[in-house]
Design a protein around this motif. Structure first.
Motif, PDB file in Angstrom:
ATOM      1  N   ALA A 114      34.525  43.695  56.580  1.00  0.00           N
ATOM      2  CA  ALA A 114      33.508  44.705  56.889  1.00  0.00           C
ATOM      3  C   ALA A 114      32.134  44.189  56.500  1.00  0.00           C
ATOM      4  CB  ALA A 114      33.791  45.995  56.116  1.00  0.00           C
ATOM      5  N   GLY A 115      31.134  44.891  56.971  1.00  0.00           N
ATOM      6  CA  GLY A 115      29.761  44.595  56.556  1.00  0.00           C
ATOM      7  C   GLY A 115      28.865  44.166  57.693  1.00  0.00           C
TER       8      GLY A 115
ATOM      9  N   GLY B 226      44.554  31.412  61.872  1.00  0.00           N
ATOM     10  CA  GLY B 226      44.611  30.435  60.782  1.00  0.00           C
ATOM     11  C   GLY B 226      45.491  30.909  59.644  1.00  0.00           C
ATOM     12  N   LEU B 227      45.364  32.183  59.290  1.00  0.00           N
ATOM     13  CA  LEU B 227      46.114  32.700  58.148  1.00  0.00           C
ATOM     14  C   LEU B 227      47.478  33.246  58.547  1.00  0.00           C
ATOM     15  CD1 LEU B 227      43.374  34.785  56.277  1.00  0.00           C
ATOM     16  CD2 LEU B 227      44.170  32.493  55.698  1.00  0.00           C
ATOM     17  N   GLY B 228      47.595  33.650  59.799  1.00  0.00           N
ATOM     18  CA  GLY B 228      48.822  34.299  60.235  1.00  0.00           C
ATOM     19  C   GLY B 228      48.968  35.686  59.633  1.00  0.00           C
ATOM     20  N   VAL B 229      47.837  36.319  59.355  1.00  0.00           N
ATOM     21  CA  VAL B 229      47.835  37.649  58.734  1.00  0.00           C
ATOM     22  C   VAL B 229      46.963  38.556  59.604  1.00  0.00           C
ATOM     23  CG1 VAL B 229      46.876  38.907  56.744  1.00  0.00           C
ATOM     24  CG2 VAL B 229      48.159  36.806  56.371  1.00  0.00           C
ATOM     25  N   PRO B 230      47.365  39.827  59.812  1.00  0.00           N
ATOM     26  CA  PRO B 230      46.510  40.700  60.621  1.00  0.00           C
ATOM     27  C   PRO B 230      45.144  40.924  59.967  1.00  0.00           C
ATOM     28  CG  PRO B 230      48.632  41.759  60.138  1.00  0.00           C
ATOM     29  CD  PRO B 230      48.577  40.507  59.341  1.00  0.00           C
ATOM     30  N   VAL B 231      44.114  40.878  60.801  1.00  0.00           N
ATOM     31  CA  VAL B 231      42.753  41.093  60.319  1.00  0.00           C
ATOM     32  C   VAL B 231      42.321  42.497  60.718  1.00  0.00           C
ATOM     33  CG1 VAL B 231      40.355  40.379  60.684  1.00  0.00           C
ATOM     34  CG2 VAL B 231      42.124  38.672  60.333  1.00  0.00           C
ATOM     35  N   ILE B 232      41.880  43.274  59.747  1.00  0.00           N
ATOM     36  CA  ILE B 232      41.479  44.651  60.023  1.00  0.00           C
ATOM     37  C   ILE B 232      39.977  44.785  59.824  1.00  0.00           C
ATOM     38  CG2 ILE B 232      41.870  47.096  59.496  1.00  0.00           C
ATOM     39  CD1 ILE B 232      44.497  45.863  60.193  1.00  0.00           C
ATOM     40  N   ASP B 233      39.285  44.956  60.942  1.00  0.00           N
ATOM     41  CA  ASP B 233      37.844  45.171  60.901  1.00  0.00           C
ATOM     42  C   ASP B 233      37.616  46.629  60.511  1.00  0.00           C
ATOM     43  OD1 ASP B 233      35.133  45.264  61.399  1.00  0.00           O
ATOM     44  OD2 ASP B 233      35.292  44.952  63.562  1.00  0.00           O
ATOM     45  N   ASN B 234      36.779  46.870  59.534  1.00  0.00           N
ATOM     46  CA  ASN B 234      36.477  48.262  59.206  1.00  0.00           C
ATOM     47  C   ASN B 234      34.983  48.445  59.079  1.00  0.00           C
ATOM     48  OD1 ASN B 234      36.523  48.384  55.748  1.00  0.00           O
ATOM     49  ND2 ASN B 234      37.447  46.655  56.789  1.00  0.00           N
ATOM     50  N   TYR B 235      34.530  49.584  59.589  1.00  0.00           N
ATOM     51  CA  TYR B 235      33.104  49.843  59.710  1.00  0.00           C
ATOM     52  C   TYR B 235      32.697  50.978  58.783  1.00  0.00           C
ATOM     53  CZ  TYR B 235      29.012  52.215  61.558  1.00  0.00           C
ATOM     54  OH  TYR B 235      27.816  52.864  61.663  1.00  0.00           O
ATOM     55  N   TRP B 236      31.724  50.711  57.932  1.00  0.00           N
ATOM     56  CA  TRP B 236      31.194  51.774  57.091  1.00  0.00           C
ATOM     57  C   TRP B 236      29.846  51.395  56.538  1.00  0.00           C
ATOM     58  CZ3 TRP B 236      32.421  51.276  51.429  1.00  0.00           C
ATOM     59  CH2 TRP B 236      33.248  50.208  51.123  1.00  0.00           C
ATOM     60  N   GLN B 237      29.348  52.199  55.616  1.00  0.00           N
ATOM     61  CA  GLN B 237      27.989  52.011  55.111  1.00  0.00           C
ATOM     62  C   GLN B 237      27.967  52.343  53.618  1.00  0.00           C
ATOM     63  OE1 GLN B 237      26.160  55.096  57.701  1.00  0.00           O
ATOM     64  NE2 GLN B 237      25.279  53.378  58.824  1.00  0.00           N
ATOM     65  N   THR B 238      26.936  51.898  52.939  1.00  0.00           N
ATOM     66  CA  THR B 238      26.751  52.277  51.533  1.00  0.00           C
ATOM     67  C   THR B 238      26.835  53.803  51.442  1.00  0.00           C
ATOM     68  OG1 THR B 238      25.225  50.430  51.339  1.00  0.00           O
ATOM     69  CG2 THR B 238      25.208  52.034  49.543  1.00  0.00           C
ATOM     70  N   GLU B 239      26.226  54.449  52.410  1.00  0.00           N
ATOM     71  CA  GLU B 239      26.153  55.905  52.429  1.00  0.00           C
ATOM     72  C   GLU B 239      27.537  56.556  52.452  1.00  0.00           C
ATOM     73  OE1 GLU B 239      24.441  53.788  54.267  1.00  0.00           O
ATOM     74  OE2 GLU B 239      22.340  54.393  54.453  1.00  0.00           O
TER      75      GLU B 239
ATOM     76  N   ASP C 270      30.678  41.784  45.768  1.00  0.00           N
ATOM     77  CA  ASP C 270      30.007  41.735  44.471  1.00  0.00           C
ATOM     78  C   ASP C 270      29.842  43.181  43.991  1.00  0.00           C
ATOM     79  OD1 ASP C 270      27.949  39.668  42.859  1.00  0.00           O
ATOM     80  OD2 ASP C 270      27.421  41.789  42.697  1.00  0.00           O
ATOM     81  N   ILE C 271      29.876  43.381  42.689  1.00  0.00           N
ATOM     82  CA  ILE C 271      29.740  44.747  42.177  1.00  0.00           C
ATOM     83  C   ILE C 271      28.386  45.366  42.541  1.00  0.00           C
ATOM     84  CG2 ILE C 271      31.365  44.705  40.234  1.00  0.00           C
ATOM     85  CD1 ILE C 271      28.617  44.141  38.599  1.00  0.00           C
ATOM     86  N   GLY C 272      27.439  44.535  42.975  1.00  0.00           N
ATOM     87  CA  GLY C 272      26.124  45.044  43.358  1.00  0.00           C
ATOM     88  C   GLY C 272      26.128  45.784  44.687  1.00  0.00           C
ATOM     89  N   TRP C 273      27.226  45.703  45.430  1.00  0.00           N
ATOM     90  CA  TRP C 273      27.292  46.350  46.743  1.00  0.00           C
ATOM     91  C   TRP C 273      28.324  47.456  46.746  1.00  0.00           C
ATOM     92  CZ3 TRP C 273      23.040  44.464  47.836  1.00  0.00           C
ATOM     93  CH2 TRP C 273      22.758  43.105  47.710  1.00  0.00           C
ATOM     94  N   VAL C 274      28.286  48.247  47.789  1.00  0.00           N
ATOM     95  CA  VAL C 274      29.203  49.394  47.835  1.00  0.00           C
ATOM     96  C   VAL C 274      30.665  48.952  47.868  1.00  0.00           C
ATOM     97  CG1 VAL C 274      29.162  49.689  50.355  1.00  0.00           C
ATOM     98  CG2 VAL C 274      29.609  51.649  48.879  1.00  0.00           C
ATOM     99  N   VAL C 275      30.953  47.850  48.562  1.00  0.00           N
ATOM    100  CA  VAL C 275      32.344  47.383  48.601  1.00  0.00           C
ATOM    101  C   VAL C 275      32.817  47.067  47.180  1.00  0.00           C
ATOM    102  CG1 VAL C 275      33.947  45.672  49.519  1.00  0.00           C
ATOM    103  CG2 VAL C 275      32.067  46.488  50.937  1.00  0.00           C
ATOM    104  N   GLY C 276      31.912  46.511  46.391  1.00  0.00           N
ATOM    105  CA  GLY C 276      32.259  46.203  45.013  1.00  0.00           C
ATOM    106  C   GLY C 276      32.548  47.463  44.204  1.00  0.00           C
ATOM    107  N   HIS C 277      31.747  48.497  44.417  1.00  0.00           N
ATOM    108  CA  HIS C 277      31.976  49.758  43.708  1.00  0.00           C
ATOM    109  C   HIS C 277      33.321  50.364  44.106  1.00  0.00           C
ATOM    110  CE1 HIS C 277      27.803  49.439  42.624  1.00  0.00           C
ATOM    111  NE2 HIS C 277      27.801  50.594  41.998  1.00  0.00           N
ATOM    112  N   SER C 278      33.501  50.487  45.437  1.00  0.00           N
ATOM    113  CA  SER C 278      34.677  51.209  45.921  1.00  0.00           C
ATOM    114  C   SER C 278      35.945  50.365  45.878  1.00  0.00           C
ATOM    115  CB  SER C 278      34.449  51.694  47.359  1.00  0.00           C
ATOM    116  OG  SER C 278      33.421  52.669  47.388  1.00  0.00           O
ATOM    117  N   TYR C 279      35.821  49.060  46.170  1.00  0.00           N
ATOM    118  CA  TYR C 279      37.059  48.291  46.326  1.00  0.00           C
ATOM    119  C   TYR C 279      37.161  47.043  45.444  1.00  0.00           C
ATOM    120  CZ  TYR C 279      37.802  51.825  49.802  1.00  0.00           C
ATOM    121  OH  TYR C 279      37.953  53.050  50.399  1.00  0.00           O
ATOM    122  N   ILE C 280      36.275  46.900  44.453  1.00  0.00           N
ATOM    123  CA  ILE C 280      36.608  45.979  43.359  1.00  0.00           C
ATOM    124  C   ILE C 280      36.945  46.835  42.147  1.00  0.00           C
ATOM    125  CG2 ILE C 280      35.821  44.202  41.735  1.00  0.00           C
ATOM    126  CD1 ILE C 280      33.985  43.102  43.893  1.00  0.00           C
TER     127      ILE C 280
END
Ligand code: ATP
Ligand code: MG
Length: 649
Positions: A382-383, A397-410, A302-312
């Motif tokens: 992430a999250g 299920g998807l047959g697609v590689p899943v990439i876990d990524n770790y970060w913070q709003t900061e 959601d645009i309310g979170w950092v992922v939304g800012h950086s990656y939406i």
């Protein structure tokens, strides 16, 4: 000597450019030859005036990137592509809530952003003024964010639908000249009216915005306050065709402020710069997210979170991609909706959260196979800790590689992640892989600050300076920045992530939960995450939360709350007891009796923040008969009631 060494290094860099193609080599290069590395990355964006100095670190821990350079985030995200690929899709908006789809190419996106910038200017907003955006996931929210950065105004997006008390405290912190909002949002078929909440928040706050722009979606009542409230539709007519030039700002000019999720307490106002952020995001789109201009990126945040800012919003547009903005849930109209969108828009990279995957895990897995996902290269998550059963379930299920990524709003972009755009490394389930270039990550002893050998658990810390893109400071409170993040680990000046982690023999990192999520059972220190992993591996458990509860005998005991997939298995008190015993036995077998929870309660949902993080501190407080504290960011109050009900029985 030092100077000579530096010269030698930069000469080396000249020889080795372009980037070495191994994650380890790029990482080493970014730390040992820092300025040259980031100067090279800075070419990914357009500068009005070139920077004179890559980094000013004369006042640790404050880092100023690209000193003397001027640029503009909106120019790099929109204008630049509108000039070179005007007909390429930029923003695709899909709402399964109101059954509507809208598409904007870079030309039309630029026109919309220009019009919004003209509105803001017309209503007295200028460089450095704050604009609070309290909106649902609609295109106008994206236009307004970009319009702010276009004119050098600082946006502060507050997750739409936050209650008025949370909103009021953010209004007082950001002190916006203007607020943009809408009549309402919609979630799972229910309308959430915003205007009442907004008006109440403004009446509660000490600071009062001079103007409010309201977007009328025709969803809810929208009483207007004369003299203060303006109708977006009317302003669109007034400013149709208007253009506003980009305001070229210093690289360190704040682009926005954003509050952390509030999982562990009072949210902190993270301040982001302009130049460093643009460079970091542009680099990450290629090296981490593997996206190219013209391709489609889909983040379910959601645009309310950092992922939304950086990656939406910013990341995909800085890369000239199309970004898919989705208003809806992962299970409506059915649990195949996300994959249907992937097929329809040929999404190449998708970003979601473990919490969304766990929602899908409770649904028919056949939906994962229903659509053509051949365009999809990776699913990024992430999250929250990504437990192995969940990761495996979705990857298979998807047959697609899943990439876990770790970060913070900061941090604003991944701290730990595989970097498939540099090198296709192997991933390990449960690990977000390696530090991203620029991050000098260490696992340190929480009491001494000493770096721990591989295989030993400690606090995940980052040696400053923090790389470009990371927070510059806490909004309006430099002292809080230093005190909160750089003063908790004794010894050297270090940034604490407040997360436990471990680096294994192969250099893969594992995040083991937050530093306040450790329990001490009869002298054994256990991470709640390990117990959760174990419980999650039970075939009938969709998700769970484990907290440490004070116990006279043992100091603390683990108490678990689990959501089951098949509720018929806990339909009677006898069945419940049997199921509880079965879960306990599983933990016994996997971790040993010391980790066995004293109780396993079954609930239908867990208390979570609006960004989907489990509120363990609130559960723990209830278990210990304490006040659960600041709950302004909770998603659903009824989840807490379930916890209370469990404890009463
Ligand atoms: P607050 O700081 O206000 O308490 P918050 O930490 O939940 O809230 P965010 O910045 O949204 O706010 O979340 C960052 C945190 O989320 C990280 O510090 C970590 O605890 C957790 N996290 C994020 N990604 C991962 C991941 N891939 N694996 C494990 N934990 C993660
Ligand atoms: Mg945090």
């Amino acid at each position: 000597m030092r100077g000579r060494l530096q010269n030698k290094r930069s000469a080396l860099h000249e020889e080795t450019a372009p980037m070495p193609r191994s994650v380890a080599a790029v990482h080493a290069e970014s730390l040992h030859n820092r300025d040259a590395f980031w100067a090279e990355q800075a070419r990914r964006i357009e500068w009005k005036k070139p920077f004179k100095q890559v980094l000013d670190y004369s006042n640790p821990p404050f880092a100023k990137w690209y000193v003397g350079g001027t640029t503009n985030l909106c120019h790099n995200a929109v204008d630049r592509w509108a000039a070179t690929q005007p007909d390429a899709r930029a923003l695709i908006w899909v709402s399964t809530e109101v059954d509507q789809t809208l598409e904007y190419d870079y030309r039309t996106l630029l026109a919309e952003v220009n019009r919004c910038a003209a509105m803001l200017k017309g209503l007295g907003v200028g460089k450095g003024d704050r604009v609070l955006i309290y909106m649902p996931m609609i295109p106008q929210a994206a236009f307004m964010m970009l319009a702010c950065t276009r004119i050098g105004a600082i946006h502060s997006v507050v997750f739409g639908g936050f209650a008025s008390v949370s909103l009021a405290s953010r209004i007082d912190d950001a002190q916006p000249k203007l607020i943009v909002s809408a009549d309402g949002g919609a979630r799972a078929g229910k309308v959430v009216p915003y205007k009442g909440l907004l008006d109440e928040a403004i009446s509660l706050s000490t600071h009062k915005p001079a103007k409010v722009i309201m977007v009328n979606r025709g969803l809810a009542e929208m009483p207007m306050t004369p003299g203060r409230d303006e109708d977006y539709g009317a302003l669109c007519v007034k400013y149709d065709g208007a253009t506003v030039p980009c305001e070229w700002v210093e690289s360190s000019h704040p682009s926005y402020t954003l509050y952390t999720s509030g999982t562990t307490g009072k949210p902190k106002g993270v301040q982001r710069d302009t130049g460093g952020y643009a460079v970091a995001l542009a680099a990450s789109m290629e090296t981490i997210f593997c996206g190219k201009p013209g391709e489609t990126y889909f983040s379910t945040s959601d645009i309310g979170w950092v992922v939304g800012h950086s990656y939406i919003i910013y990341g995909p547009l800085l890369a000239g991609m199309a970004t898919l903005m989705y208003e809806g849930t992962p299970i409506r109209p059915d649990a195949g909706i996300l994959w249907k969108l992937v097929e329809q828009y040929k999404v190449v990279s998708m970003f979601s959260a473990p919490t969304a995957v766990r929602v899908l895990k409770k649904q028919d897995p056949a939906f994962l196979k229903k659509y053509d996902l051949s365009s999809l290269r990776y699913l990024f998550l992430a999250g929250e800790p990504l437990d192995e059963p969940t990761a495996q379930w979705i990857a298979e299920g998807l047959g697609v590689p899943v990439i876990d990524n770790y970060w913070q709003t900061e941090s604003g972009w991944p701290i730990l992640t595989a970097q498939m755009g540099i090198e296709k490394t192997r991933t390990k389930f449960g690990s977000p892989s390696f530090p991203s270039y620029g991050y000098d990550v260490r696992v340190v002893h929480e009491a001494t600050g000493e770096e721990l050998p591989r295989g030993e658990k400690g606090v995940v810390a980052i040696m400053p300076p923090l790389p470009p893109g990371c927070m510059s400071t806490v909004w309006g409170d430099d002292a809080r920045f230093v005190k909160t993040y750089f003063s908790s680990i004794p010894g050297k000046l270090m940034y604490s992530t407040f997360d436990w982690g471990i680096c294994d023999e192969d250099g893969y990192y594992f995040i083991l939960g937050r530093t306040d999520d450790v329990i001490n059972v009869a002298g054994h220190r256990l991470g709640t995450r390990e117990i959760e992993e174990s419980i999650n591996s039970h075939s009938n458990v969709a998700e769970c939360a484990v907290v440490g509860v004070a116990d006279q005998l043992k100091g603390q005991v683990a108490v678990a709350f689990a959501v089951v997939k098949d509720a018929s298995r806990i339909a009677s008190p006898e069945l419940r007891k049997a199921h509880e015993a079965e879960v306990m036995k599983l933990v016994d077998a996997q971790l040993g009796a010391v980790a066995r929870p004293a109780r396993v309660h079954f609930v239908t949902l867990l208390p979570k923040t609006r960004s989907g993080k489990v509120l363990r501190r609130a559960i723990q407080a209830l278990c210990e008969g304490r006040d659960p504290g600041d709950l302004t960011t909770i998603e659903d109050q009824s989840a807490l009631q379930q916890v209370r009900d469990c404890l009463a029985t």
